[in-house]
Design an enzyme around this catalytic site. Structure first.
Site, PDB file in Angstrom:
ATOM      1  N   TYR A 149       0.831  -1.204   0.000  1.00 43.39           N
ATOM      2  CA  TYR A 149       0.000   0.000   0.000  1.00 43.39           C
ATOM      3  C   TYR A 149       0.867   1.258   0.000  1.00 43.39           C
ATOM      4  O   TYR A 149       0.710   2.141  -0.854  1.00 43.39           O
ATOM      5  CB  TYR A 149      -0.915  -0.020   1.217  1.00 43.39           C
ATOM      6  CG  TYR A 149      -1.888   1.120   1.301  1.00 43.39           C
ATOM      7  CD1 TYR A 149      -2.927   1.242   0.376  1.00 43.39           C
ATOM      8  CD2 TYR A 149      -1.795   2.088   2.301  1.00 43.39           C
ATOM      9  CE1 TYR A 149      -3.840   2.291   0.450  1.00 43.39           C
ATOM     10  CE2 TYR A 149      -2.705   3.128   2.384  1.00 43.39           C
ATOM     11  CZ  TYR A 149      -3.724   3.223   1.457  1.00 43.39           C
ATOM     12  OH  TYR A 149      -4.626   4.261   1.540  1.00 43.39           O
ATOM     13  N   LYS A 153       1.185   3.607  -3.345  1.00 42.35           N
ATOM     14  CA  LYS A 153       0.706   4.994  -3.356  1.00 42.35           C
ATOM     15  C   LYS A 153       1.845   5.967  -3.671  1.00 42.35           C
ATOM     16  O   LYS A 153       1.634   6.995  -4.338  1.00 42.35           O
ATOM     17  CB  LYS A 153       0.070   5.341  -2.009  1.00 42.35           C
ATOM     18  CG  LYS A 153      -1.281   4.665  -1.762  1.00 42.35           C
ATOM     19  CD  LYS A 153      -2.374   5.249  -2.636  1.00 42.35           C
ATOM     20  CE  LYS A 153      -3.756   4.784  -2.196  1.00 42.35           C
ATOM     21  NZ  LYS A 153      -4.832   5.398  -3.006  1.00 42.35           N
ATOM     22  N   VAL A 192     -11.130   3.098  14.384  1.00 47.76           N
ATOM     23  CA  VAL A 192     -12.441   3.654  14.759  1.00 47.76           C
ATOM     24  C   VAL A 192     -13.536   2.608  14.590  1.00 47.76           C
ATOM     25  O   VAL A 192     -14.348   2.376  15.501  1.00 47.76           O
ATOM     26  CB  VAL A 192     -12.757   4.927  13.942  1.00 47.76           C
ATOM     27  CG1 VAL A 192     -14.199   5.369  14.185  1.00 47.76           C
ATOM     28  CG2 VAL A 192     -11.801   6.055  14.324  1.00 47.76           C
ATOM     29  N   ASN A 194     -13.176  -0.636  14.362  1.00 45.20           N
ATOM     30  CA  ASN A 194     -12.892  -1.737  15.301  1.00 45.20           C
ATOM     31  C   ASN A 194     -13.468  -1.440  16.683  1.00 45.20           C
ATOM     32  O   ASN A 194     -14.204  -2.245  17.263  1.00 45.20           O
ATOM     33  CB  ASN A 194     -11.381  -1.928  15.448  1.00 45.20           C
ATOM     34  CG  ASN A 194     -10.841  -3.019  14.545  1.00 45.20           C
ATOM     35  OD1 ASN A 194     -11.557  -3.535  13.688  1.00 45.20           O
ATOM     36  ND2 ASN A 194      -9.577  -3.351  14.718  1.00 45.20           N
ATOM     37  N   ASP A 277       3.831  -0.626  12.454  1.00 43.95           N
ATOM     38  CA  ASP A 277       2.716   0.241  12.837  1.00 43.95           C
ATOM     39  C   ASP A 277       3.283   1.597  13.263  1.00 43.95           C
ATOM     40  O   ASP A 277       4.129   1.655  14.161  1.00 43.95           O
ATOM     41  CB  ASP A 277       1.944  -0.392  14.002  1.00 43.95           C
ATOM     42  CG  ASP A 277       0.649   0.339  14.298  1.00 43.95           C
ATOM     43  OD1 ASP A 277      -0.199   0.379  13.404  1.00 43.95           O
ATOM     44  OD2 ASP A 277       0.497   0.842  15.424  1.00 43.95           O
ATOM     45  N   GLN A 280       3.244   7.501  15.600  1.00 43.62           N
ATOM     46  CA  GLN A 280       2.497   8.759  15.659  1.00 43.62           C
ATOM     47  C   GLN A 280       2.167   9.205  14.240  1.00 43.62           C
ATOM     48  O   GLN A 280       2.881   8.922  13.296  1.00 43.62           O
ATOM     49  CB  GLN A 280       3.284   9.846  16.394  1.00 43.62           C
ATOM     50  CG  GLN A 280       4.687  10.068  15.849  1.00 43.62           C
ATOM     51  CD  GLN A 280       5.504  10.999  16.733  1.00 43.62           C
ATOM     52  OE1 GLN A 280       5.100  11.351  17.834  1.00 43.62           O
ATOM     53  NE2 GLN A 280       6.649  11.433  16.245  1.00 43.62           N
TER      54      GLN A 280
END
Length: 317
Positions: A149, A153, A192, A194, A277, A280
């Protein structure tokens, strides 16, 4: 026959979360809208209320294949945007971003149509600069599980700017930060949706790591307003341009707010942090404010309330 002054607009990924809201706004602006979607993450349900509008057309199409239509503007939103969906078939995700960009840019070149690319804050990777301005080149793992991804992009952005330089194609490139609202996919794995689904089911709220990592959440109506203002901006304003909400919240703060707003008895449960992940994520929207006179207006608590109401009515009525 459509009126000669009526703008015809193609929205790829138009039956998705963002695309369906964009189609609504374009119809409100008196455009003819051609919505193209392969329904991998989008759904006819998202645009069912538009099917009776004579100025709305729905087409099943995968952007990795060429599309031959006549339009004045193109919004290229087609691509799964949540880790669960884009990691399901990572090769196809890269193809959607890269081949999709090539096909839509080729169409725009043939028509000399203005074309908009929905890029992402994921191009910044796990940022070493905070907040992230458009000049920051990013910190992306090119071989990690999110790279299909992120790099797809990034390559699409490269293609857009090369078409602009080489063919003088009018382009608009937006980098979207976390967005939420009605019509989010209930199982897309994003934080959100989830948290809301878990809270409404009374299940544990799964927070990855210690929950201190931060995200910024933009309500969908604010984001779409930014899309439209950017597309209407002068031709020299190409981007890339950050769109998102600079308000920053930890995952623990978000979980506690969702529990409170849903009046759920769910408790917070910690899980290991996924690979790559970001710790921030927060947009620098200085340029969007200056160029578009745009900034988000919907506070997180208000937007969450509207989103919770949608999920409750759609899946728990």
């Amino acid at each position: 026959m459509r009126a000669l002054n009526k703008k015809r607009v193609l929205v790829t990924g138009g039956a998705g979360f963002l695309g369906s809201h964009l189609c609504e706004r374009l119809l409100e602006q008196d455009c003819d809208v051609l919505c193209a979607d392969n329904y991998f993450t989008g759904s006819r349900d998202n645009v069912a209320h538009l099917l009776g509008n004579p100025h709305f057309e729905l087409m099943r199409h995968d952007v990795t294949f060429p599309l031959y239509v006549e339009v004045d503007e193109i919004y290229n939103l087609a691509c799964p945007a949540s880790p669960i969906h884009y990691q399901h078939d990572p090769v196809q995700t890269t193809k959607t971003s890269v081949h999709g960009a090539i096909n839509m840019l080729g169409l725009a070149k043939r028509l000399n149509a203005k074309i908009f690319q929905a890029s992402t804050s994921e191009v910044y990777g796990d940022p070493a600069v905070h907040p992230q301005p458009e000049e920051y080149w990013g910190n992306v793992n090119t071989i990690g599980p999110r790279a299909c991804y992120d790099e797809g992009k990034r390559c699409a952005e490269t293609l857009f700017f090369d078409y602009h330089r080489q063919h003088r194609l009018p382009i608009k490139v937006i980098r979207i930060f976390n967005t939420y609202g009605p019509r989010m996919h209930p199982n897309d794995g994003r934080v959100v949706s989830n948290f809301i689904m878990q809270a409404l089911k009374g299940e544990p709220i799964t927070v990855y790591g210690d929950g201190s990592q931060t995200r910024s959440f933009c309500y969908v109506d604010d984001l779409i307003e930014g899309f439209l203002r950017f597309m209407a901006a002068p031709a020299g304003v190409t981007g890339p341009l950050n769109l998102g909400n600079p308000g920053e919240f930890t995952m623990i703060e978000l979980a506690e707010m969702v529990i409170r707003l849903t009046r759920s008895a769910s408790r917070i449960e910690h899980r290991p942090l996924p690979q790559d992940d970001p710790k921030q994520r927060r947009p620098d929207i200085t340029k969007a404010k200056a160029l578009l006179n745009w900034e988000p207006r919907v506070p997180l608590e208000d937007g969450l309330g509207r989103t919770i109401a949608y999920f409750r009515n759609r899946f728990f009525a």
